[in-house]
Design an enzyme around this catalytic site. Structure first.
Site, short mmCIF file in Angstrom:
data_model
loop_
_atom_site.label_atom_id
_atom_site.label_comp_id
_atom_site.label_asym_id
_atom_site.label_seq_id
_atom_site.Cartn_x
_atom_site.Cartn_y
_atom_site.Cartn_z
N LYS A 159 -7.31 5.88 -2.64
CA LYS A 159 -6.94 4.90 -3.34
C LYS A 159 -8.06 4.12 -3.94
O LYS A 159 -8.95 3.21 -3.49
CB LYS A 159 -6.24 3.71 -2.55
CG LYS A 159 -4.60 3.60 -2.41
CD LYS A 159 -4.22 2.35 -1.95
CE LYS A 159 -3.92 1.09 -2.52
NZ LYS A 159 -3.03 1.17 -3.62
N1 PMP Z 1 1.26 5.69 -5.23
C1 PMP Z 1 0.54 4.74 -5.69
C2 PMP Z 1 -0.23 5.36 -6.91
C3 PMP Z 1 0.09 3.63 -4.94
O1 PMP Z 1 -0.88 2.76 -5.47
C4 PMP Z 1 0.97 3.17 -3.85
C5 PMP Z 1 0.46 1.82 -3.26
N2 PMP Z 1 -0.61 2.00 -2.43
C6 PMP Z 1 1.62 3.85 -3.26
C7 PMP Z 1 1.96 5.15 -4.21
C8 PMP Z 1 2.48 3.64 -2.13
O2 PMP Z 1 1.64 3.63 -1.19
P1 PMP Z 1 2.10 2.79 0.20
O3 PMP Z 1 3.37 3.11 0.64
O4 PMP Z 1 1.08 3.18 1.00
O5 PMP Z 1 1.55 1.48 -0.18
#
Ligand code: PMP
Length: 306
Positions: A159
């Site tokens: 991220k």
């Molecule tokens: N894909 C992207 C590009 C994201 O930014 C997120 C949010 N963090 C997710 C998927 C989903 O991840 P998570 O379930 O860990 O929030």
């Protein structure tokens, strides 16, 4: 607008919300190298508050930092405690938490490896990311004309701040066209994920989601949904999905910390299934909300009580 709370955790101290400031020569502000997380804390049915899958989010923050070559100055245990402290100090029963590790001011130019690394943790109240109506009735999505970068272009398992330029362009493009959320295809043309959510397709009773070995973030909600599917005896496969499979799906839904489990009722002007939240999505969504809010503690190991 974000609803202000009292304090933001900044490099080891809780500072008043309006004083959590940075210098304009902050390296990350110019070049986008930073690592962040999005975490939710829920007020549970029994009146207690619990952060959902906090250790996994802290782990991913450190993994993102490692991938991005950001040397964290805090340990995972310190970051965990700082997250909890931020919630407690602001007396929040429910919130979204945003840890951000970034490269501070120092040298300019791209290298910046000796610049100081900062860490901030902000918390605020945040309702349904794609709206309460979206959670119930589903949202309208469009495949974006912007491609999700391939796996050796941006680092898709991190991220990283700069990765989100691609997501923002996609989101703004589809919102300008009257849609709620963007679905992104990878450089080969396969469905990767939404601008900030992972994607699932249901067809013939089977749940399908793109594999981790592609251009997707390893979503923690994605992992939770997969676990719940397996426990509920719902067949689940991880494989590539083509764009037209979205059009002929019985159901499509997104998963994400912010978006939780959000049904998709339309893709590219085509109704998904009956054009409403589908039966399997309804079951999985209910199970997910039970895991995060209770009353039953479906997965006690997913909860860190504040
Ligand atoms: N894909 C992207 C590009 C994201 O930014 C997120 C949010 N963090 C997710 C998927 C989903 O991840 P998570 O379930 O860990 O929030």
């Amino acid at each position: 607008m974000v609803d202000k709370v009292e304090k933001i955790w900044m490099d080891g101290e809780l500072v008043p919300w309006d004083e959590a400031r940075v210098h304009v020569l902050t390296h990350t502000l110019h070049y986008g190298l930073g690592a962040f997380e999005g975490i939710r804390c829920y007020a549970r049915d029994d009146g207690r508050s619990a952060v959902f899958r906090l250790p996994e989010h802290v782990d991913r923050l450190f993994q993102s930092a490692k991938i991005a070559d950001i040397a964290m100055r805090w340990t995972p245990a310190e970051v965990t405690e700082a997250c909890l402290q931020t919630i407690r100090e602001n007396k929040l029963d429910e919130c979204y938490l945003r840890p951000l590790a970034f490269v501070g001011a120092g040298a300019m130019g791209l290298y910046g490896r000796d610049n100081p690394i900062h860490l901030t943790i902000a918390a605020w109240r945040w309702g349904a990311y794609l709206g309460d109506d979206g959670l119930k009735n589903g949202i309208r999505a469009k495949v974006s004309s912007f491609t999700r970068p391939g796996v050796n272009i941006t680092m898709t398992k991190a991220k990283v701040v700069g990765n989100y330029v691609n997501s923002i362009l996609a989101k703004r493009e589809v919102v300008a066209c009257g849609y709620d959320e963007a679905i992104m295809l990878d450089p080969q043309g396969y469905v990767s994920e939404a601008s900030g959510e992972n994607i699932f397709v249901v067809r013939g009773g089977e749940v399908i989601t793109p594999p981790l070995g592609g251009s997707i973030l390893g979503g923690i909600t994605r992992d939770s949904v997969i676990t719940l599917c397996r426990e509920m005896g719902i067949p689940l496969v991880e494989r590539h999905i083509t764009r037209d499979e979205l059009y002929i799906a019985d159901e499509v839904f997104f998963s994400g910390t912010a978006a939780e489990v959000t049904p998709v009722r339309e893709v590219d002007e085509r109704a998904v299934g009956a054009g409403a939240r589908g039966p399997l999505t309804t079951r999985l969504q209910a199970r997910y909300f039970q895991a995060v809010r209770g009353p039953e503690e479906l997965h006690p190991e997913w909860l860190t009580f504040v």
